[in-house]
Design a protein around this motif. Sequence first.
Motif, short mmCIF file in Angstrom:
data_model
loop_
_atom_site.label_atom_id
_atom_site.label_comp_id
_atom_site.label_asym_id
_atom_site.label_seq_id
_atom_site.Cartn_x
_atom_site.Cartn_y
_atom_site.Cartn_z
N UNK A 60 34.60 32.76 30.73
CA UNK A 60 33.45 32.48 31.57
C UNK A 60 33.76 32.81 33.03
N UNK A 61 34.95 32.46 33.49
CA UNK A 61 35.33 32.80 34.86
C UNK A 61 35.42 34.31 35.05
N UNK A 62 35.84 35.02 34.04
CA UNK A 62 35.88 36.48 34.11
C UNK A 62 34.47 37.03 34.26
N UNK A 63 33.52 36.47 33.51
CA UNK A 63 32.12 36.89 33.64
C UNK A 63 31.58 36.58 35.03
N UNK A 64 31.91 35.42 35.55
CA UNK A 64 31.46 35.05 36.89
C UNK A 64 32.03 36.00 37.94
N UNK A 65 33.26 36.45 37.73
CA UNK A 65 33.88 37.38 38.67
C UNK A 65 33.21 38.74 38.69
N UNK A 66 32.49 39.08 37.64
CA UNK A 66 31.81 40.37 37.58
C UNK A 66 30.43 40.36 38.23
N UNK A 67 29.95 39.18 38.63
CA UNK A 67 28.63 39.09 39.25
C UNK A 67 28.61 39.79 40.61
N UNK A 68 27.48 40.43 40.92
CA UNK A 68 27.30 41.06 42.22
C UNK A 68 26.83 40.00 43.21
N UNK A 69 27.68 39.66 44.14
CA UNK A 69 27.34 38.62 45.12
C UNK A 69 27.20 39.19 46.52
N UNK A 70 26.99 40.50 46.64
CA UNK A 70 26.78 41.10 47.96
C UNK A 70 25.51 40.54 48.57
#
Length: 97
Positions: free
Chosen positions: A38-48
């Motif tokens: 789940x943390x890996x998925x969260x790390x892939x989110x675009x937060x720009x």
Amino acid sequence: MTSISTDDVRALAQLSSLRLNDEEADKLTTDLERILEYFTLLGELDTDGVEPTYYGMDLENVSRDDMIVQGEVTREKLIGLSEGGQLAQQFKVPKVL
């Protein structure tokens, strides 16, 4: 992807002073792997363009300012109430313990 072994879980359990049987260690291994996925998925989110926040709600502290209110109690009244009077800016009071 990060993989967690049962030996890793047992080492963590020992550091945490937990006793786990084989079934509990296997279940915890699976749970920890899912959490890391789940943390890996969260790390892939675009937060720009997203501002970092510390708390998601717009709450404010509703405390009031401290205000000193002069009461009717004076030093002289307090000295009169104490049994031992005053000695060097201190009140003598009876022992409690």
